[in-house]
Design an enzyme around this catalytic site. Sequence first.
Site, PDB file in Angstrom:
ATOM      1  CD  GLN A 227      -1.140   2.313  -6.359  1.00  0.00           C
ATOM      2  OE1 GLN A 227      -0.309   1.650  -6.977  1.00  0.00           O
ATOM      3  NE2 GLN A 227      -1.926   3.196  -6.941  1.00  0.00           N
ATOM      4  CD  GLU A 228      -2.397   5.454  -0.811  1.00  0.00           C
ATOM      5  OE1 GLU A 228      -2.359   6.386  -1.633  1.00  0.00           O
ATOM      6  OE2 GLU A 228      -3.462   5.037  -0.322  1.00  0.00           O
ATOM      7  CB  SER A 229       4.083   7.726  -0.811  1.00  0.00           C
ATOM      8  OG  SER A 229       4.616   6.641  -0.053  1.00  0.00           O
TER       9      SER A 229
ATOM     10  CG  MET B 152      -1.983  -1.003   1.247  1.00  0.00           C
ATOM     11  SD  MET B 152      -2.782  -1.111   2.870  1.00  0.00           S
ATOM     12  CE  MET B 152      -3.632   0.463   2.948  1.00  0.00           C
TER      13      MET B 152
ATOM     14  CG  PHE C  13      -5.714   2.010  -4.308  1.00  0.00           C
ATOM     15  CD1 PHE C  13      -4.775   2.989  -4.030  1.00  0.00           C
ATOM     16  CD2 PHE C  13      -6.209   1.251  -3.256  1.00  0.00           C
ATOM     17  CE1 PHE C  13      -4.323   3.194  -2.729  1.00  0.00           C
ATOM     18  CE2 PHE C  13      -5.763   1.450  -1.957  1.00  0.00           C
ATOM     19  CZ  PHE C  13      -4.809   2.424  -1.698  1.00  0.00           C
TER      20      PHE C  13
END
Length: 463
Positions: free
Chosen positions: A291-293, A288, A418
């Site tokens: 994927q986010e940052s 996660m 996502f």
Amino acid sequence: MLGACVEKPSTLERVKEDGVLRVITRNSPATYFEDRNGETGFEYELVKRFADDLGVELKIETADNLDDIFIQLGKPDGPALAAAGLVSSEKRLQQAKFSHPYLEVTPQIIYRNGQSRPTNAADLVGKRIMVLKGSSHAEQLAELKKQYPGIEYEESDAVEVVDLLRMVDEGQIDLTLVDSNEVAMNQVYFPNVRVAFDLGDARSQRWAVMAGEDNSLLNEINAYLDKVEKNGTLQRLKDRYYGHVDVLGYVGAYTFAQHLQQRLPKYEKFFKDAAKKEQVDWRLLAAMGYQESLWQPTVTSKTGVRGLMMLTQNTAQAMGVSNRLDAQQSIMGGAKYLALIKSELDDDIEEPDRTWFALAAYNVGGGHLDDARKLAKKEGLNPNKWLDVKKMLPRLAQKQWYSKTRYGYARGGEPVHFVANIRRYYDILTWATQPQLEGDQAADGKLHIPGINKTKPKEEPQL
Ligand code: BLG
């Protein structure tokens, strides 16, 4: 019927009578290894479905090296088949019969980025080359050496393909020769590994049975392989195991590998601590975060969402995060939020879908996810299955649909990407880490790729 002539059972009949299919393979990421869910690997999954079709139990045995596979297979009480990424060769045909093909691979010369790129066989002269002992690649180099006597290479039975790639990546050897599927699968772990050129034509991987087999098992295998080819099962397995580069692109794969080495180690402990506290797999949290940052603690999105786990101001506040740009706080807050929304999901949603739903809600919000589930129900789809609900989510961006929902407009395509990306990273991270190191605070901080630790070059015996 006393005295009647009893026919010897065929190989296939024997397997069915025993209720067990014994398969010999190798312990490596491309064939068979253990991950978060137990036994897995491309060959394992393919052969497990075959055993299921036969209605028998699967028993996996592993060989130390390639020669050993054929030795075991030839024993009268040996395994029934070998599934180990094998290609047929003249030498091997004396020992075994081969099935229809299931995977096309091309042998590739691998070099280290920054070194001069070899472009043909003559460029192999004077280089430190290592290949697996008893491999078809060793046979290929032996052939080539007849033409270019200057080629020197070492055959090792103390390493796996991943070790060879790592040795090139770290500069311990100059070149290796491995199959394209192994490169595709492992590119995400080794940032400096590059393909120099294809050596020879594409070849087919096949399963092998004992040379003296009566064809009953082989025919059954061939029918099975034809079936999975036709019904798409084989393609799905190929995408899962060898599709990383397709999905990430070559540049994305190098970048991921770089981030895996340079960024993740800084946050691994935070992910593990948060995972332990919230009872989730740390690799899911890490996926996660990627994927986010891309594992960067100070990023801000266009919409003002911030930090390594991209928390909104509201979420951060609710999770007790005072500084969203503090990686440790962000990870802890993200983990807590994920666990919370997961616990709030409908009881009817079962794992693994439950995890994918929780991820979608993390990204788009629980209200919009509920809207998509209601749309699924109206369409006669299953609102508890991610495969069905993900088809509905993009509709939340179209007026004809969202105007009739409770929570209205949402960029419903975003959670679909996502979740897909996180699943992909999660798979990659799972392969890159060994289960026995799970939660081990004393781990050396390095990522472990299945096979590497078990097959470290053998030490000299202590006399
Ligand atoms: C999420 C929030 C949810 C919120 C949704 O937005 O942020 N998740 C977190 O803070 C962890 O709480 O749901 S709600 O509370 O029910 O409204 C919906 O508002 C974050 C998302 C938004 C997204 N990233 C985590 O996945 C994001 O930043 N999107 C914009 C990307 S860009 O700016 O267009 O590039």
